[in-house]
Design a protein around this motif. Structure first.
Motif, PDB file in Angstrom:
ATOM      1  N   GLU A 158     -23.615  42.650   6.497  1.00  0.00           N
ATOM      2  CA  GLU A 158     -24.737  41.842   6.973  1.00  0.00           C
ATOM      3  C   GLU A 158     -25.941  42.736   7.265  1.00  0.00           C
ATOM      4  O   GLU A 158     -27.075  42.397   6.931  1.00  0.00           O
ATOM      5  N   TYR A 176     -33.662  35.887   8.465  1.00  0.00           N
ATOM      6  CA  TYR A 176     -32.538  36.701   7.983  1.00  0.00           C
ATOM      7  C   TYR A 176     -31.189  36.132   8.436  1.00  0.00           C
ATOM      8  O   TYR A 176     -30.278  35.950   7.631  1.00  0.00           O
ATOM      9  N   ILE A 180     -28.137  34.485   5.991  1.00  0.00           N
ATOM     10  CA  ILE A 180     -26.781  35.035   5.900  1.00  0.00           C
ATOM     11  C   ILE A 180     -25.751  33.997   6.333  1.00  0.00           C
ATOM     12  O   ILE A 180     -24.672  33.889   5.742  1.00  0.00           O
ATOM     13  N   LEU A 227     -19.523  41.478   2.622  1.00  0.00           N
ATOM     14  CA  LEU A 227     -19.771  40.156   2.055  1.00  0.00           C
ATOM     15  C   LEU A 227     -19.304  40.132   0.596  1.00  0.00           C
ATOM     16  O   LEU A 227     -19.884  40.806  -0.258  1.00  0.00           O
TER      17      LEU A 227
END
Length: 538
Positions: A158, A176, A180, A227
């Motif tokens: 992240e 942001y 995410i 991720l």
């Protein structure tokens, strides 16, 4: 603040010398972003340590060091390539690194990096070299040769993704976190859980004319905390790149952000900007909706050795799945992929294993135990109960005792914890947190309550609040027809019959709607849904 800067300068001059002090102000790097508040810093910069527990002391020391380092002079480093010849060999050894000319802020703080490495050592890492002079004689204490393997670029965390978005000029500090969260909520990416695998590598050490051979281990391929794109993420990405190339281009997105900044500053009319965008974008959407085929990410793996039919893997209505038989075959077999399997990497052997399910492994309390894989992963079916199989147990190898243990645990969890209006109340934990289940109604339990110690009063209060909320949502209801109009989570009116939902917009007044008008709207909605389904099957 000026007070803090002056205090830091005085402390640096006093502790390290005047040459180390270099006062500076920091501004946001992102254009159009609001300055929030002063950075977290010590209230008294002269106190480099505090007398508290270990964790608090370490945190304070980190804040103090970063505060002081931010007001110190830059370090001066000299990039150096050293070539070393040997009196016992014709080989030339080389070392690339940096020599510190002036340490500056490095005197107190050396910043780490957010780019995670799988191991502490890295073949591309360049270290600091000692001060050397041309012609200097060096004594050979030891020479180490370490085996290295090439590695793909690390997946984003992240933190590193936010850093990349900043570099590309995409998004703003306020967007942001939602960005995410959105890509995770829509399962385009998910947090990796793979710990990686151990790999042996060799290290040779030359010392005192003797070579020692060491076998060391390192962990490679870990995705934990990173991720990782999912099957649906890959497919959506490919679809957008194919049909909306200019929209998903980095430069286009950054340009839109700049336009928004100009609008916020009053230098540009938002209607002009949106009109220019929409006039080009809307026709493309209509064209794609009309002509584009449904993406499934299909891969053909080979042939089934038993039937000779094609084996493929693709994304279906309920998630990624393997299929025996082509689209034109009347008889086809389907099997869901395991949660840790991926459309892009599945092999034909792994696909064939999936068709070994469902399988009956035995019985328990006069009911068969059937193992299978569904849209939420592998499970054991016992009577009318479906029990999830944890990731550490292979559904193809699960034993009867393991299945019985999972079933007994599930039964214990589902046992009523209370009753309300003579109906049982169950408790559990789902993807959205702890909940109660009563009369087929799921009730979220917020942090106001101690979930492990819910009293009868707490349970009654939660159920009654939920019943009242459901009543407050209903605007109109025709119970005999199974039709109702209720408010959604945003307060907008929605017409509902079974699984069919129609948002009511424009001039429609939900309070004044008649049953005939509601039925007509639902007919139109149902017809559109059938048309889209038929198109998808072609």
């Amino acid at each position: 603040s000026k007070e803090a800067i002056d205090e830091a300068r005085n402390e640096i001059t006093k502790s390290f010398g005047k040459q180390y002090a270099h006062s500076r102000n920091f501004n946001t790097k992102t254009k159009g972003a609001q300055e929030a508040h002063e950075a977290i810093r010590p209230t008294d910069i002269s106190r480099s340590r505090i007398n508290m527990d270990a964790d608090m002391s370490r945190l304070y020391e980190l804040i103090w060091k970063r505060t002081i380092a931010s007001q110190m002079a830059d370090a001066e480093l000299e990039r150096t390539l050293v070539k070393i010849s040997s009196n016992k060999s014709d080989e030339i050894f080389s070392a690339t690194g940096e020599v510190i000319v002036f340490d500056g802020f490095l005197k107190v703080y050396l910043e780490s990096t957010d780019d995670e490495k799988e191991n502490d050592t890295d073949e591309t890492q360049e270290g600091l070299l000692p001060n050397l002079t041309v012609g200097e004689s060096l004594s050979n204490q030891n020479i180490t040769a370490t085996q290295r393997f090439s590695r793909p670029p690390s997946r984003y965390t992240e933190a590193s993704l936010v850093k990349k978005l900043e570099e590309l000029g995409i998004g703003r500090p306020s967007t942001y976190a939602p960005t995410i969260s959105t890509i995770q909520n829509r399962t385009y990416v998910e947090k990796g859980i793979d710990e990686g695998a151990e790999r042996v590598y060799q290290q040779l050490i030359l010392k005192a004319d003797k070579i020692a051979d060491k076998k060391l281990k390192e962990t490679t391929g870990s995705s934990k905390g990173k991720l990782v794109p999912t099957d649906i993420g890959y497919i959506v990405n490919d679809f957008l790149i194919q049909h909306f190339t200019d929209i998903v281009d980095y430069n286009f997105t950054a340009k839109v952000e700049e336009d928004f900044d100009e609008i916020a500053s009053g230098n540009q009319e938002w209607t002009t900007m949106m009109g220019t965008f929409y006039n080009a974008f809307h026709p493309k959407v209509l064209d794609v909706e009309k002509n584009a085929e449904r993406e499934s990410g299909e891969r053909i793996l080979g042939e089934d050795p038993v039937s000779g039919k094609q084996i493929s893997v693709r994304l279906g209505k309920f998630g990624p799945m393997a299929q025996i038989g082509s689209i034109d075959d009347e008889e086809k077999k389907f099997a869901s992929l395991k949660p840790d399997q991926n459309i892009g990497t599945l092999t034909i052997e792994e696909a064939l294993d999936l068709f070994k399910l469902p399988r009956t492994i035995g019985s328990y309390k006069d009911h068969e135990l059937v193992v299978n894989i569904g849209r939420f992963g592998p499970y054991v079916k016992f009577d009318k109960t479906f029990v999830s199989i944890p990731k550490e147990i292979d559904p193809l190898e699960i034993t009867i005792p393991e299945a019985i243990e999972l079933i007994d645990q599930k039964i214990a969890e589902n046992a009523p914890v209370a009753t309300y209006q003579s109906k049982p109340v169950q408790k559990g934990k789902g993807r959205f947190g702890p909940y109660l289940k009563w009369d087929n109604i799921f009730i979220n339990v917020n942090k106001k309550y101690d979930f492990d110690k819910l009293s009868q009063t707490d349970i009654e209060e939660l159920i009654e609040e939920k019943i009242q909320k459901n009543k407050d949502k209903i605007i109109q209801e025709w119970k005999e027809e199974g039709i109702k109009i209720e408010k959604d989570r945003y307060g907008k009116a929605v017409l509902i019959k079974g699984k069919i939902k129609k948002a009511l917009t424009g001039k429609i007044k939900p309070e004044a709607m008649t049953l005939e008008e509601a039925k007509e709207l639902l007919k139109v909605k149902s017809a559109v849904k059938k048309t889209k389904t038929a198109k998808a099957k072609k």
